[in-house]
Design an enzyme around this catalytic site. Structure first.
Site, mmCIF file in Angstrom:
data_model
loop_
_atom_site.group_PDB
_atom_site.id
_atom_site.type_symbol
_atom_site.label_atom_id
_atom_site.label_comp_id
_atom_site.label_asym_id
_atom_site.label_seq_id
_atom_site.Cartn_x
_atom_site.Cartn_y
_atom_site.Cartn_z
ATOM 1 C CB CYS A 79 -3.531 1.566 4.672
ATOM 2 S SG CYS A 79 -2.136 2.918 3.161
ATOM 3 C CB CYS A 96 -9.846 1.834 -1.276
ATOM 4 S SG CYS A 96 -10.039 0.825 -0.019
ATOM 5 C CB CYS A 109 -0.768 -0.112 1.635
ATOM 6 S SG CYS A 109 -0.088 -0.019 3.030
ATOM 7 N NE ARG A 117 8.080 -2.588 -0.681
ATOM 8 C CZ ARG A 117 7.552 -3.195 -1.338
ATOM 9 N NH1 ARG A 117 8.169 -2.552 -2.945
ATOM 10 N NH2 ARG A 117 6.846 -4.430 -0.858
ATOM 11 C CB CYS A 151 3.697 -0.921 2.144
ATOM 12 S SG CYS A 151 2.596 -1.856 3.623
#
Length: 164
Positions: A139, A112, A47, A54, A50
């Site tokens: 998420c 969403c 998502c 990263r 996420c």
């Protein structure tokens, strides 16, 4: 003796400050490796939060790598320590937000929204960042769990540990 900032040449647990920074960079590389494994082998789609986590892992790994390569003296080590702490704190705050979203009651989960690539193509960057940090229903979905913690929970643990 201040154990958080090691003078040049001293060791902590038998490791020099340079090796500790290199291990931090490797740990961040391991986090990225697992994220890519989860996406491409396990089939878990990241998502927007996420993806920000990263970016945090890459940024923290880069800071650790630069600190290891620089091998600064005591004053420089303090500066690198502050930069590492701030970077881990920022990345950890994204993870904490993600964990919070995942633990909301179902009726309080945000709707969403559009995908990250669509938002990047159609919205100014600061609006995209605001939308991503607000989170969305995707998420809040827990796709993976290990020992009672979701992936954002584990990244939060890693960011806390690496920040220390």
């Amino acid at each position: 003796m201040n154990e958080l900032v090691l003078p040049a040449g001293t060791r902590w647990l038998g490791l020099s400050r340079r090796k500790i920074n290199a291990l931090g960079a490797l740990a961040c590389g391991g986090m990225m490796g697992f994220a890519l494994f989860a996406q491409h082998v396990m089939g878990l789609e990241p998502c927007p939060l996420c993806i920000l986590q990263r970016v945090g892992a890459l940024g923290l790994g880069l800071v650790f790598l630069l600190a290891a390569l620089h091998n600064a003296g005591p004053a420089g080590a303090r500066i690198w320590g502050i930069v590492i702490l701030l970077t881990a704190g920022l990345a950890g705050s994204v993870s904490a937000r993600h964990v919070w979203l995942q633990n909301l009651p179902a009726d309080e989960v945000p709707d969403c929204g559009p995908g990250l690539s669509y938002m990047m193509d159609t919205m100014p960057f600061l609006d995209v960042l605001d939308t991503v940090l607000t989170g969305s229903g995707s998420c809040a979905e827990v796709q993976w769990n290990f020992l009672g913690l979701s992936m954002p929970g584990w990244t939060l643990v890693w960011y806390l540990g690496l920040g220390l």
